[in-house]
Design a protein around this motif. Structure first.
Motif, short mmCIF file in Angstrom:
data_model
loop_
_atom_site.label_atom_id
_atom_site.label_comp_id
_atom_site.label_asym_id
_atom_site.label_seq_id
_atom_site.Cartn_x
_atom_site.Cartn_y
_atom_site.Cartn_z
N TYR A 151 0.84 -1.20 0.00
CA TYR A 151 0.00 0.00 0.00
C TYR A 151 0.88 1.26 0.00
CZ TYR A 151 -3.37 3.48 1.54
OH TYR A 151 -4.16 4.59 1.63
N ASP B 260 0.74 4.10 -2.87
CA ASP B 260 0.09 5.34 -2.46
C ASP B 260 0.57 6.57 -3.24
OD1 ASP B 260 -1.76 6.81 -0.86
OD2 ASP B 260 -0.07 7.52 0.34
N PRO B 261 1.87 6.76 -3.47
CA PRO B 261 2.30 7.97 -4.20
C PRO B 261 1.98 7.94 -5.70
CG PRO B 261 4.16 6.97 -3.02
CD PRO B 261 3.01 6.04 -2.92
N PRO C 47 0.28 8.24 -9.14
CA PRO C 47 -0.90 9.01 -9.56
C PRO C 47 -2.05 8.13 -10.03
CG PRO C 47 0.94 9.34 -11.09
CD PRO C 47 1.44 8.50 -9.96
N THR C 48 -1.75 6.94 -10.54
CA THR C 48 -2.82 6.05 -11.00
C THR C 48 -3.56 5.41 -9.82
OG1 THR C 48 -1.21 4.26 -11.17
CG2 THR C 48 -1.69 5.51 -13.17
N PHE C 49 -2.98 5.47 -8.63
CA PHE C 49 -3.61 4.88 -7.45
C PHE C 49 -4.62 5.83 -6.83
CE2 PHE C 49 -3.42 3.44 -2.92
CZ PHE C 49 -3.90 2.17 -3.14
N ARG C 50 -4.53 7.09 -7.13
CA ARG C 50 -5.41 8.10 -6.53
C ARG C 50 -6.60 8.38 -7.43
NH1 ARG C 50 -3.48 10.11 -2.10
NH2 ARG C 50 -1.25 10.05 -1.69
N ARG C 51 -7.72 8.67 -6.79
CA ARG C 51 -8.91 9.08 -7.54
C ARG C 51 -8.74 10.55 -7.91
NH1 ARG C 51 -13.76 7.11 -3.76
NH2 ARG C 51 -12.38 5.73 -2.67
N SER D 272 -9.62 14.40 -8.39
CA SER D 272 -10.53 15.32 -7.68
C SER D 272 -11.62 15.77 -8.64
CB SER D 272 -9.75 16.54 -7.19
OG SER D 272 -8.74 16.15 -6.30
#
Length: 167
Positions: A151, A155-156, A158-162, A164
């Motif tokens: 994880y 986490d860092p 960009p494809t892991f983040r939704r 905004s």
């Protein structure tokens, strides 16, 4: 065969039952009348703050595991043994793997409750407590660390983040 929907429903409903039962057992340690413990269990399990998250599976299951961890912790403190250390480690691992923020929260609860209990009770041979809690910590480390490391690596990215939502 039985479909995925049925399996999800069984786990979902089972978590509400588990939540009620474990909170009843925790409350039963504090009150002498079973009816009061029953009301406490219903109040925790079906409180507004829990019901609003009925659509978030991890919060429903994680919310059920919180009283399970607390119950396992109290049992390990009162009568420490390796078996109870294993139970605490498995319950805490299940909670953390279900919702890692609940795991972080419960780690503070475990530290405060354990520290307060040990200071207030001052058990003479603490060796059993140390063994039970060390075993619990090893189990948590073995089960949670591999997923936690993965994880932290993702986490860092960009494809892991939704993304905004646009303003």
């Amino acid at each position: 065969g039985v479909g995925d929907g049925f399996s999800l429903d069984v786990r979902y409903l089972g978590s509400w039952v588990l939540s009620s039962w474990c909170m009843y057992r925790v409350a039963r340690r504090v009150v002498s009348y079973w009816g009061s413990a029953f009301v406490a269990a219903l109040n925790y399990t079906y409180s507004t703050i829990r019901l609003v998250h009925h659509g978030h599976f991890q919060l429903v299951v994680g919310g059920a595991l919180i009283p399970l961890v607390l119950l396992a912790l109290l049992r390990a403190l009162e009568h420490p043994s390796l078996r109870r250390g294993i139970a605490l480690g498995l319950a805490f691992s299940a909670l953390t793997l279900t919702a890692n923020y609940y795991g972080a929260m419960m780690s503070l609860v475990v530290l405060v409750v354990s520290g307060g209990w040990l200071v207030a009770r001052r058990p003479a041979p603490v060796r059993q407590h140390v063994a039970a809690f060390a075993l619990a910590a090893v189990i948590v480390g073995m089960l949670v660390a591999p997923i936690g490391v993965k994880y932290l690596r993702l986490d860092p990215a960009p494809t892991f983040r939704r993304p905004s939502p646009p303003r």
